[in-house]
Write a protein that holds these residues in place. Structure first.
Motif, PDB file in Angstrom:
ATOM      1  N   GLN A  71      29.395   5.729  32.869  1.00 44.86           N
ATOM      2  CA  GLN A  71      30.741   5.149  32.927  1.00 44.86           C
ATOM      3  C   GLN A  71      31.814   6.175  32.570  1.00 44.86           C
ATOM      4  O   GLN A  71      32.848   6.275  33.228  1.00 44.86           O
ATOM      5  N   GLU A  72      31.561   6.966  31.538  1.00 38.70           N
ATOM      6  CA  GLU A  72      32.514   8.020  31.149  1.00 38.70           C
ATOM      7  C   GLU A  72      32.652   9.054  32.260  1.00 38.70           C
ATOM      8  O   GLU A  72      33.755   9.532  32.565  1.00 38.70           O
ATOM      9  N   THR A  73      31.539   9.391  32.878  1.00 40.45           N
ATOM     10  CA  THR A  73      31.543  10.365  33.977  1.00 40.45           C
ATOM     11  C   THR A  73      32.336   9.822  35.154  1.00 40.45           C
ATOM     12  O   THR A  73      33.166  10.537  35.742  1.00 40.45           O
ATOM     13  N   LEU A  74      32.109   8.566  35.494  1.00 39.49           N
ATOM     14  CA  LEU A  74      32.833   7.929  36.591  1.00 39.49           C
ATOM     15  C   LEU A  74      34.342   7.981  36.342  1.00 39.49           C
ATOM     16  O   LEU A  74      35.123   8.370  37.224  1.00 39.49           O
ATOM     17  N   SER A  75      34.752   7.623  35.150  1.00 37.84           N
ATOM     18  CA  SER A  75      36.179   7.610  34.808  1.00 37.84           C
ATOM     19  C   SER A  75      36.802   8.996  34.960  1.00 37.84           C
ATOM     20  O   SER A  75      37.903   9.145  35.505  1.00 37.84           O
ATOM     21  N   LYS A  76      36.087  10.020  34.500  1.00 37.46           N
ATOM     22  CA  LYS A  76      36.600  11.399  34.593  1.00 37.46           C
ATOM     23  C   LYS A  76      36.675  11.868  36.050  1.00 37.46           C
ATOM     24  O   LYS A  76      37.622  12.546  36.444  1.00 37.46           O
ATOM     25  N   LEU A  77      35.661  11.518  36.858  1.00 36.38           N
ATOM     26  CA  LEU A  77      35.650  11.921  38.266  1.00 36.38           C
ATOM     27  C   LEU A  77      36.821  11.308  39.020  1.00 36.38           C
ATOM     28  O   LEU A  77      37.439  11.962  39.876  1.00 36.38           O
ATOM     29  N   LEU A  78      37.135  10.069  38.729  1.00 34.19           N
ATOM     30  CA  LEU A  78      38.183   9.355  39.461  1.00 34.19           C
ATOM     31  C   LEU A  78      39.587   9.679  38.960  1.00 34.19           C
ATOM     32  O   LEU A  78      40.565   9.524  39.699  1.00 34.19           O
ATOM     33  N   ALA A  79      39.688  10.143  37.718  1.00 38.05           N
ATOM     34  CA  ALA A  79      40.997  10.308  37.069  1.00 38.05           C
ATOM     35  C   ALA A  79      41.985  11.146  37.881  1.00 38.05           C
ATOM     36  O   ALA A  79      43.156  10.787  38.006  1.00 38.05           O
ATOM     37  N   ARG A  80      41.527  12.241  38.452  1.00 38.55           N
ATOM     38  CA  ARG A  80      42.431  13.140  39.174  1.00 38.55           C
ATOM     39  C   ARG A  80      42.234  13.116  40.693  1.00 38.55           C
ATOM     40  O   ARG A  80      42.678  14.030  41.390  1.00 38.55           O
ATOM     41  N   ASP A  81      41.560  12.089  41.176  1.00 36.21           N
ATOM     42  CA  ASP A  81      41.242  12.008  42.604  1.00 36.21           C
ATOM     43  C   ASP A  81      42.307  11.179  43.326  1.00 36.21           C
ATOM     44  O   ASP A  81      42.383   9.969  43.160  1.00 36.21           O
ATOM     45  N   ARG A  82      43.117  11.830  44.147  1.00 33.49           N
ATOM     46  CA  ARG A  82      44.200  11.126  44.857  1.00 33.49           C
ATOM     47  C   ARG A  82      43.659  10.098  45.854  1.00 33.49           C
ATOM     48  O   ARG A  82      44.350   9.133  46.186  1.00 33.49           O
ATOM     49  N   ASP A  83      42.448  10.320  46.351  1.00 31.59           N
ATOM     50  CA  ASP A  83      41.874   9.402  47.344  1.00 31.59           C
ATOM     51  C   ASP A  83      40.867   8.434  46.717  1.00 31.59           C
ATOM     52  O   ASP A  83      39.989   7.908  47.405  1.00 31.59           O
ATOM     53  N   ARG A  84      40.990   8.177  45.439  1.00 29.43           N
ATOM     54  CA  ARG A  84      39.992   7.372  44.727  1.00 29.43           C
ATOM     55  C   ARG A  84      39.778   5.999  45.357  1.00 29.43           C
ATOM     56  O   ARG A  84      38.664   5.476  45.345  1.00 29.43           O
ATOM     57  N   GLU A  85      40.836   5.407  45.934  1.00 32.72           N
ATOM     58  CA  GLU A  85      40.688   4.057  46.492  1.00 32.72           C
ATOM     59  C   GLU A  85      39.897   4.042  47.795  1.00 32.72           C
ATOM     60  O   GLU A  85      39.553   2.982  48.306  1.00 32.72           O
ATOM     61  N   GLN A  86      39.587   5.236  48.314  1.00 29.71           N
ATOM     62  CA  GLN A  86      38.736   5.318  49.509  1.00 29.71           C
ATOM     63  C   GLN A  86      37.306   5.757  49.154  1.00 29.71           C
ATOM     64  O   GLN A  86      36.483   5.939  50.035  1.00 29.71           O
ATOM     65  N   ARG A  87      37.053   5.936  47.870  1.00 25.25           N
ATOM     66  CA  ARG A  87      35.735   6.407  47.431  1.00 25.25           C
ATOM     67  C   ARG A  87      34.827   5.234  47.050  1.00 25.25           C
ATOM     68  O   ARG A  87      35.286   4.167  46.663  1.00 25.25           O
ATOM     69  N   GLN A  88      33.548   5.537  47.111  1.00 24.31           N
ATOM     70  CA  GLN A  88      32.544   4.632  46.540  1.00 24.31           C
ATOM     71  C   GLN A  88      31.491   5.511  45.870  1.00 24.31           C
ATOM     72  O   GLN A  88      31.079   6.523  46.441  1.00 24.31           O
ATOM     73  N   ILE A  89      31.101   5.123  44.665  1.00 22.27           N
ATOM     74  CA  ILE A  89      30.164   5.966  43.915  1.00 22.27           C
ATOM     75  C   ILE A  89      29.300   5.115  43.005  1.00 22.27           C
ATOM     76  O   ILE A  89      29.756   4.113  42.454  1.00 22.27           O
ATOM     77  N   GLY A  90      28.043   5.495  42.886  1.00 17.33           N
ATOM     78  CA  GLY A  90      27.113   4.865  41.947  1.00 17.33           C
ATOM     79  C   GLY A  90      26.468   5.938  41.104  1.00 17.33           C
ATOM     80  O   GLY A  90      26.152   7.026  41.618  1.00 17.33           O
ATOM     81  N   LEU A  91      26.311   5.677  39.794  1.00 16.17           N
ATOM     82  CA  LEU A  91      25.729   6.658  38.887  1.00 16.17           C
ATOM     83  C   LEU A  91      24.762   5.990  37.922  1.00 16.17           C
ATOM     84  O   LEU A  91      24.977   4.849  37.501  1.00 16.17           O
ATOM     85  N   VAL A  92      23.714   6.724  37.561  1.00 12.36           N
ATOM     86  CA  VAL A  92      22.809   6.320  36.480  1.00 12.36           C
ATOM     87  C   VAL A  92      22.599   7.545  35.602  1.00 12.36           C
ATOM     88  O   VAL A  92      22.328   8.638  36.117  1.00 12.36           O
ATOM     89  N   ASP A  93      22.744   7.375  34.287  1.00 13.56           N
ATOM     90  CA  ASP A  93      22.627   8.519  33.392  1.00 13.56           C
ATOM     91  C   ASP A  93      21.236   8.653  32.771  1.00 13.56           C
ATOM     92  O   ASP A  93      20.312   7.890  33.097  1.00 13.56           O
ATOM     93  N   ALA A  94      21.099   9.633  31.861  1.00 17.93           N
ATOM     94  CA  ALA A  94      19.792   9.952  31.272  1.00 17.93           C
ATOM     95  C   ALA A  94      19.196   8.809  30.464  1.00 17.93           C
ATOM     96  O   ALA A  94      17.979   8.705  30.314  1.00 17.93           O
ATOM     97  N   LYS A  95      20.053   7.916  29.957  1.00 14.37           N
ATOM     98  CA  LYS A  95      19.571   6.796  29.138  1.00 14.37           C
ATOM     99  C   LYS A  95      19.450   5.494  29.924  1.00 14.37           C
ATOM    100  O   LYS A  95      19.136   4.452  29.358  1.00 14.37           O
ATOM    101  N   GLY A  96      19.726   5.570  31.243  1.00 14.15           N
ATOM    102  CA  GLY A  96      19.646   4.367  32.070  1.00 14.15           C
ATOM    103  C   GLY A  96      20.949   3.613  32.176  1.00 14.15           C
ATOM    104  O   GLY A  96      21.015   2.543  32.790  1.00 14.15           O
ATOM    105  N   GLY A  97      22.016   4.151  31.588  1.00 18.30           N
ATOM    106  CA  GLY A  97      23.335   3.545  31.747  1.00 18.30           C
ATOM    107  C   GLY A  97      23.773   3.659  33.194  1.00 18.30           C
ATOM    108  O   GLY A  97      23.538   4.687  33.837  1.00 18.30           O
TER     109      GLY A  97
END
Length: 290
Positions: A71-97
């Protein structure tokens, strides 16, 4: 350089017990496996799609390697992305988050869901049922992570999948030293880049993976004697390795079998000297004979 949105559905997931992370993805877009899936053993996995920002893969893995959550990674990736509303992303971290994001400008139907150890998302889909069926299949599936990921992908396709059609599919799973010879972490890495039924073909490639790189328990070894030898001799005759079909496992048959097993890449699944072959491999060869 025009960018075309990847009308895509994917699942990103982990098996913490096995310490494996992976992605399965399908799309009406060529070579989806070259764009969407990113993973690193003991770090996490990412799918970047829709108007895919491929920097999300390496940057996101770097962040998660630095102990940021999905979740923290997702927030940082999207923070400065001007085209964020056209993106789709899924992430799973080392602990299963898990985290999933669908921008407001992604084409309908678009959305995602997360659970413990998995993120499922898609755009330009037949409907919400696609990702719901994927979740159900993943949670119900037996076997190792690659099989469970594939079950989810297959279920998504059966539920309508990408409403524009189908073209490519991929599965990428990492696990520490699970690659060929134990030299890298690339456990399962298969792509179907352009096919009328890419998910079905991907399933066939997974079966071949298990056939060549799997191992059967000793109880599944078939002794080379009697009719089994005759069957093996018929297979070898059909492929030009040997001419006799008398059913005796003699020296000539053994040497022909050794050559055959080596050329067909089944060294791990048979032993010419001990006189046995793994049952799944024998069954596969018998199907080829028919």
């Amino acid at each position: 350089h025009r960018m075309y949105p990847l009308s895509t559905f994917s699942i990103v997931a982990c098996d913490l017990k096995a310490q494996a992370w992976g992605i399965a993805v399908a799309s009406k877009f060529p070579a989806v496996g070259a764009v969407v899936p990113w993973a690193k053993a003991k770090v996490g996995a990412i799918a970047t799609q829709a108007l895919a920002n491929t920097t999300f893969g390496p940057r996101g893995l770097e962040m998660m390697a630095g102990k940021l959550s999905a979740q923290e990674t997702l927030s940082k990736l999207l923070a400065r992305d001007r085209d964020r509303e056209q993106r789709q992303i899924g992430l799973v971290d080392a602990k299963g988050g898990a985290a999933s994001f669908t921008g407001k400008s992604c084409l309908d139907w678009a959305g995602g869901l997360t659970g413990s150890g998995y993120a499922i998302q898609g755009n330009i889909l037949a409907g919400a049922g696609v990702i719901q069926e994927m979740e159900h299949a993943f949670l119900e599936a037996r076997g190792e992570l690659p099989e469970r990921l594939f079950s989810a992908l297959d279920a998504g396709s059966r539920a309508g999948g990408d409403r524009r059609g189908r073209q490519s599919a991929a599965i990428y799973v990492v696990k520490h030293k699970a690659g060929y010879g134990g030299y890298n972490d690339r456990w399962v890495d298969y792509r179907v880049d352009d096919h009328l039924n890419p998910i079905a073909r991907l399933g066939e490639l997974l079966e071949l993976h298990h056939l060549y790189f799997g191992k059967s328990p000793k109880s599944q070894r078939v002794k080379l004697e009697g009719e089994v030898v005759k069957d093996i001799q018929k297979i070898m005759k059909g492929l030009g390795y040997y001419s006799a079909t008398h059913g005796n496992y003699d020296d000539a048959t053994r040497e022909a079998f050794r050559s055959f097993i080596g050329n067909e890449n089944f060294e791990e699944r048979a032993d010419p000297d001990a006189g046995w072959i793994d049952k799944p491999v024998l069954e596969y060869l018998m199907r080829k004979l028919k």
